[in-house]
Enzyme design. Structure first.
Site, mmCIF file in Angstrom:
data_model
loop_
_atom_site.group_PDB
_atom_site.id
_atom_site.type_symbol
_atom_site.label_atom_id
_atom_site.label_comp_id
_atom_site.label_asym_id
_atom_site.label_seq_id
_atom_site.Cartn_x
_atom_site.Cartn_y
_atom_site.Cartn_z
ATOM 1 N N LYS A 170 0.836 -1.220 0.000
ATOM 2 C CA LYS A 170 0.000 0.000 0.000
ATOM 3 C C LYS A 170 0.864 1.262 0.000
ATOM 4 O O LYS A 170 0.650 2.170 -0.798
ATOM 5 C CB LYS A 170 -0.908 0.055 1.243
ATOM 6 N N ARG B 49 10.991 -0.368 12.061
ATOM 7 C CA ARG B 49 9.704 -0.320 12.750
ATOM 8 C C ARG B 49 9.610 -1.434 13.793
ATOM 9 O O ARG B 49 9.991 -2.562 13.530
ATOM 10 C CB ARG B 49 8.576 -0.491 11.724
ATOM 11 N N ARG C 241 11.584 -5.387 4.022
ATOM 12 C CA ARG C 241 11.412 -3.964 4.349
ATOM 13 C C ARG C 241 12.308 -3.588 5.538
ATOM 14 O O ARG C 241 12.985 -2.564 5.509
ATOM 15 C CB ARG C 241 9.941 -3.696 4.692
ATOM 16 N N ARG D 11 -0.829 -8.773 13.579
ATOM 17 C CA ARG D 11 -1.405 -7.765 12.678
ATOM 18 C C ARG D 11 -2.250 -8.426 11.592
ATOM 19 O O ARG D 11 -3.282 -7.912 11.183
ATOM 20 C CB ARG D 11 -0.296 -6.906 12.058
HETATM 21 P P1 AMP Z 1 0.727 0.880 9.027
HETATM 22 O O1 AMP Z 1 1.854 1.843 8.903
HETATM 23 O O2 AMP Z 1 -0.447 1.252 8.193
HETATM 24 O O3 AMP Z 1 1.151 -0.544 8.838
HETATM 25 O O4 AMP Z 1 0.217 0.994 10.543
HETATM 26 C C1 AMP Z 1 1.057 0.709 11.644
HETATM 27 C C2 AMP Z 1 0.240 0.597 12.898
HETATM 28 O O5 AMP Z 1 -0.383 1.854 13.179
HETATM 29 C C3 AMP Z 1 -0.912 -0.391 12.871
HETATM 30 O O6 AMP Z 1 -0.498 -1.716 13.124
HETATM 31 C C4 AMP Z 1 -1.810 0.152 13.967
HETATM 32 O O7 AMP Z 1 -1.316 -0.151 15.244
HETATM 33 C C5 AMP Z 1 -1.674 1.648 13.768
HETATM 34 N N1 AMP Z 1 -2.686 2.161 12.813
HETATM 35 C C6 AMP Z 1 -2.452 2.700 11.591
HETATM 36 N N2 AMP Z 1 -3.596 3.041 11.000
HETATM 37 C C7 AMP Z 1 -4.578 2.695 11.857
HETATM 38 C C8 AMP Z 1 -5.997 2.780 11.789
HETATM 39 N N3 AMP Z 1 -6.627 3.260 10.719
HETATM 40 N N4 AMP Z 1 -6.694 2.332 12.865
HETATM 41 C C9 AMP Z 1 -6.082 1.842 13.945
HETATM 42 N N5 AMP Z 1 -4.756 1.712 14.065
HETATM 43 C C10 AMP Z 1 -4.006 2.152 13.023
#
Ligand code: AMP
Length: 304
Positions: free
Chosen positions: A13, A139, A127, A150
């Site tokens: 994404k 991360r 990554r 996740r």
């Molecule tokens: P990402 O960078 O999109 O993989 O998000 C990393 C982490 O941020 C996720 O595993 C969640 O803990 C938190 N997070 C990101 N976007 C959301 C969302 N829309 N709702 C809830 N938690 C989020």
């Protein structure tokens, strides 16, 4: 254009969002990035989110909805945006619908990147490796254990969005197992077919976002410096071309080549600086939105 990119962690994404940003000059709104920026800034929401994220959990809906509500108010989001990592639950999707409805804005499409789960661990590990190689911090949630959690979250809380958007005739599914380039091409193809994009493949975006304009400004100084040093570096080549006892056409060609050498590193530096500046500006806005959302939440809770 307003777009949602949907897919499990590691589905690409972020990569595809950046490519769309680059091509169409609209902003990428990644709630994950914004939360990480808030965590790095040490805001109360950021610190709360940091722990949740490290454990592979989801940050409460009201926090992320608040962040998005503030962020889409920013001028650089007026022309359109790509939501990356939001919505992640049905209540978030409903809140987004309500937000857009109030603003009389339309969602163009939801692109689902479909991938085999078995490939995700390798992608996330790659990554992490690449981040380490760049000398950046890896991360906390890019580990096999957290990824498993996740993925479970994705299946139970996010996957229902596929049905949600397919019922609303917004869903488009792309095979995320193809190469990055192929996935980009496929996304562009379906967006063009939808009428969300102009069918001109090689054209620069007509109007760059504010973020990229700021980025360009920031990059100008670097450009000038890089151009100066590149020009200096190419001076001997130009001199040699001038003095060489070659036919006029050859001298001309050599001069042209020297000029090109002088320009190339400058171009790369500009691009890099512009990208970095845009990322910084976006992260700063994300952290600001997170702060604002936290304040509003505290007020709301105090009232209750
Ligand atoms: P990402 O960078 O999109 O993989 O998000 C990393 C982490 O941020 C996720 O595993 C969640 O803990 C938190 N997070 C990101 N976007 C959301 C969302 N829309 N709702 C809830 N938690 C989020």
């Amino acid at each position: 254009m307003r777009l949602i990119l949907l897919g499990p962690p590691g589905s690409g994404k972020g990569t595809q969002a950046q490519r769309l940003v680059h091509r169409h000059g609209i902003v990428q709104l990644s709630t994950g990035e914004m939360l990480r920026a808030a965590a790095a800034a040490g805001t109360p929401v950021g610190l709360q989110a940091k722990e949740i994220m490290a454990n592979g959990g989801l940050v409460p809906d009201e926090i992320v909805v608040g962040i998005i509500a503030d962020r889409i108010e920013e001028p650089d989001a007026k022309k359109g945006f790509i939501l990356d990592g939001f919505p992640r639950t049905v209540p978030q999707a409903e809140a987004l619908d309500e937000l857009l409805r109030k603003k009389h804005l339309k969602l163009d499409a939801v692109v689902e990147l479909r991938v085999n789960e078995s490939a995700l661990l390798a992608r996330v590990e790659k990554r992490a490796e690449e981040t380490r190689a760049r000398g950046e911090e890896v991360r906390l949630d890019d580990t096999p254990e957290v990824l498993t959690r996740r993925l479970a979250q994705y299946r139970s809380l996010t996957e229902p969005l596929i049905h949600y958007y397919s019922e609303r005739r917004k869903l488009l599914t792309v095979d995320g197992m193809m190469t990055i380039e192929h996935v980009t091409r496929e996304i562009n193809r379906i967006l063009t077919a939808l009428g969300a994009l102009e069918p001109k493949e090689h054209e620069e975006p007509k109007s760059a976002s504010k973020a990229s304009k700021t980025a360009k400004k920031t990059a100008t100084k670097a450009t000038r410096k890089a151009a100066e040093s590149a020009s200096k570096a190419a001076k001997p080549a130009r001199k040699a071309a001038k003095g060489a006892s070659k036919p006029a056409s050859k001298v001309k060609a050599a001069k042209k080549a020297a000029k090109k050498t002088a320009k190339q590193p400058a171009k790369k530096t500009v691009k890099k600086a512009a990208k970095q500046a845009a990322r910084t500006a976006n992260a700063r806005k994300g952290a600001k939105a997170a702060k604002k959302a936290a304040k509003r939440l505290t007020k709301k809770r105090a009232k209750r």
